[in-house]
Design a protein around this motif. Structure first.
Motif, PDB file in Angstrom:
ATOM      1  N   VAL A   1     -11.170   1.144  -0.653  1.00 35.02           N
ATOM      2  CA  VAL A   1     -10.182   0.400   0.135  1.00 35.02           C
ATOM      3  C   VAL A   1      -9.189   1.341   0.811  1.00 35.02           C
ATOM      4  O   VAL A   1      -8.550   0.976   1.802  1.00 35.02           O
ATOM      5  N   GLU A   2      -9.059   2.565   0.314  1.00 33.15           N
ATOM      6  CA  GLU A   2      -8.180   3.541   0.960  1.00 33.15           C
ATOM      7  C   GLU A   2      -8.656   3.843   2.375  1.00 33.15           C
ATOM      8  O   GLU A   2      -7.861   4.174   3.247  1.00 33.15           O
ATOM      9  N   ARG A   3      -9.964   3.726   2.600  1.00 28.32           N
ATOM     10  CA  ARG A   3     -10.480   3.943   3.964  1.00 28.32           C
ATOM     11  C   ARG A   3     -10.034   2.821   4.898  1.00 28.32           C
ATOM     12  O   ARG A   3      -9.787   3.057   6.090  1.00 28.32           O
ATOM     13  N   VAL A   4      -9.923   1.616   4.368  1.00 36.27           N
ATOM     14  CA  VAL A   4      -9.404   0.501   5.166  1.00 36.27           C
ATOM     15  C   VAL A   4      -7.947   0.756   5.528  1.00 36.27           C
ATOM     16  O   VAL A   4      -7.513   0.525   6.664  1.00 36.27           O
ATOM     17  N   PHE A   5      -7.165   1.247   4.569  1.00 39.53           N
ATOM     18  CA  PHE A   5      -5.759   1.550   4.845  1.00 39.53           C
ATOM     19  C   PHE A   5      -5.630   2.647   5.897  1.00 39.53           C
ATOM     20  O   PHE A   5      -4.726   2.612   6.740  1.00 39.53           O
ATOM     21  N   ALA A   6      -6.540   3.617   5.860  1.00 43.67           N
ATOM     22  CA  ALA A   6      -6.512   4.680   6.874  1.00 43.67           C
ATOM     23  C   ALA A   6      -6.786   4.112   8.255  1.00 43.67           C
ATOM     24  O   ALA A   6      -6.138   4.490   9.242  1.00 43.67           O
ATOM     25  N   ASP A   7      -7.754   3.194   8.361  1.00 45.09           N
ATOM     26  CA  ASP A   7      -8.036   2.548   9.651  1.00 45.09           C
ATOM     27  C   ASP A   7      -6.841   1.733  10.127  1.00 45.09           C
ATOM     28  O   ASP A   7      -6.525   1.735  11.322  1.00 45.09           O
TER      29      ASP A   7
ATOM     30  N   PHE B   1      -5.115  -7.178  12.542  1.00 43.60           N
ATOM     31  CA  PHE B   1      -6.065  -6.115  12.194  1.00 43.60           C
ATOM     32  C   PHE B   1      -7.108  -6.634  11.213  1.00 43.60           C
ATOM     33  O   PHE B   1      -8.316  -6.402  11.383  1.00 43.60           O
ATOM     34  N   LEU B   2      -6.678  -7.345  10.159  1.00 40.75           N
ATOM     35  CA  LEU B   2      -7.608  -7.857   9.158  1.00 40.75           C
ATOM     36  C   LEU B   2      -8.554  -8.890   9.769  1.00 40.75           C
ATOM     37  O   LEU B   2      -9.755  -8.905   9.457  1.00 40.75           O
ATOM     38  N   ALA B   3      -8.030  -9.751  10.644  1.00 43.24           N
ATOM     39  CA  ALA B   3      -8.875 -10.760  11.282  1.00 43.24           C
ATOM     40  C   ALA B   3      -9.938 -10.107  12.153  1.00 43.24           C
ATOM     41  O   ALA B   3     -11.113 -10.511  12.147  1.00 43.24           O
ATOM     42  N   ALA B   4      -9.560  -9.081  12.914  1.00 39.76           N
ATOM     43  CA  ALA B   4     -10.521  -8.385  13.767  1.00 39.76           C
ATOM     44  C   ALA B   4     -11.582  -7.682  12.926  1.00 39.76           C
ATOM     45  O   ALA B   4     -12.767  -7.666  13.281  1.00 39.76           O
ATOM     46  N   ARG B   5     -11.170  -7.090  11.812  1.00 36.64           N
ATOM     47  CA  ARG B   5     -12.128  -6.399  10.955  1.00 36.64           C
ATOM     48  C   ARG B   5     -13.091  -7.380  10.292  1.00 36.64           C
ATOM     49  O   ARG B   5     -14.292  -7.129  10.206  1.00 36.64           O
TER      50      ARG B   5
END
Length: 368
Positions: free
Chosen positions: A301-307, A331-335
């Motif tokens: 999940v750290e990779r999600v935070f980096a994005d 951001f979360l909706a687009a992902r």
């Protein structure tokens, strides 16, 4: 009767190739990594071997006849080795080996007065050489005094067991279960620039002031489904055990009741509080796998935070916490509209070998 003699000029050196030489020259003339000078000379010799005279070869390759004559003769004399450039000695060295050694030793074992590291100019002044010479010496020996890297080795006594557990779940997820990488991105600041942003124009990047005004903070709780790549996100203004329990309730509602739930998370105090322990005890389908101390890189999940930081926060301008939270939700909706899971490729043994290799290299380098 007077007889006029025909002038034949300088006789050509006879050039005959054997099969091995012809094959090598053909490879040199066509291979992409061959130096252009060597490729040209190879084609020159091949054309000469076909019986063409120097002028015809020169016209075909766009060089002077004297050039053809030179390399034809050199090949006949030395064969393939003759096509390489001859050694050309340059000017004698002005910096002795002892001087180079003193620069390297001084760089590694000392510091200049009033500074943490040497620069090319400070070292040049100290040893009496030009800063260009110092730069060349440092480049040769891979010395970069201006750079510093960081490292943190985990002191967790259960490092090996935890790495094997987490990596094992990534490589072979349990059946009839959902696996989530869980963490919080806390203290996300709502920053507003002190002057209006200037948009990007032709030939000019987007411009914004370096200083900013703070309008508050928020926290994102996130759980990454390692199978689907979808993220369950929840935003809270505070970062306590009660907010984390609320987020666990959200995960509990999102996962079908017939599935087990595996949570991979770090050792933050909120995750081990009495409130969370009591919550987990009442829900036996939840299984917690803790990453080793100081090993956040093991949590996907750290990779999600980096994005999120790169795509939404770093250049974002927000006049309120509500505006910031709206941007995070976007951001979360687009992902989640097109989720893609991360592909984990490192086995536990490979990870542990990398840690051991790094630790051993650091220790050896600093013992010498």
């Amino acid at each position: 009767m007077e007889v006029t003699k025909t002038r034949t000029g300088r006789p050509k050196t006879e050039l005959v190739l054997d099969d091995a030489e012809r094959k090598t020259l053909t490879q040199w003339s066509h291979r992409g990594k061959t130096a252009q000078r060597l490729a040209l000379r190879s084609r020159l010799v091949l054309l000469c071997a076909e019986g063409l005279d120097n002028k015809a070869v020169a016209a075909r390759l766009g060089v002077r006849p004297q050039t053809v004559c030179k390399w034809r003769a050199r090949f006949v004399e030395v064969r393939l080795e003759g096509l390489n450039d001859e050694y050309r000695p340059g000017a004698p060295r002005s910096v002795s080996d002892d001087k180079v050694e003193s620069v390297v030793t001084r760089t590694l074992e000392s510091k200049p007065a009033g500074a943490t590291h040497w620069s090319t100019r400070s070292m040049a002044k100290a040893v009496g050489l030009s800063h260009d010479t110092i730069a060349r010496i440092w480049r040769t020996f891979g010395l970069k005094p201006h750079r510093v890297d960081t490292f943190k080795l985990s002191p967790d006594p259960l490092l090996i067991e935890k790495v094997r557990e987490v990596a094992g779940i990534y490589m072979c997820p349990p059946e009839h279960a959902a696996v989530f990488c869980v963490d919080e991105k806390s203290q996300i600041q709502a920053l507003d620039r002190t002057q209006p942003l200037l948009p990007m124009r032709l030939g000019y990047p987007e411009l914004q002031t370096h200083d900013y005004v703070r309008h508050g903070v928020t926290t994102l709780f996130a759980a990454l489904d390692i199978k689907t790549g979808a993220v369950i996100g929840e935003i809270h203004r505070r970062h306590r055990a009660i907010e984390f329990r609320s987020f666990l309730d959200t995960i509990d509602r999102a996962v079908p009741q017939d599935l087990d739930v595996y949570l991979i998370m770090d050792n933050y105090g909120t995750h081990k509080s009495a409130l969370i322990k009591a919550w987990l005890k009442k829900r036996p389908r939840f299984h917690v796998c803790f990453t080793p101390t100081y090993s956040s890189w093991l949590n996907q999940v750290e990779r999600v935070f980096a994005d999120l930081t790169q795509k939404q926060l770093r250049r974002g301008t927000h006049t309120s916490v509500a505006s910031l939270e709206k941007a995070i939700r976007e951001f979360l909706a687009a992902r989640n509209a097109d989720p893609k899971p991360f592909k984990w490729t490192k086995t536990a043994d490979e990870i542990l070998e990398s840690i051991a290799r790094f630790a051993g290299g650091v220790l050896r380098a600093h013992r010498t």
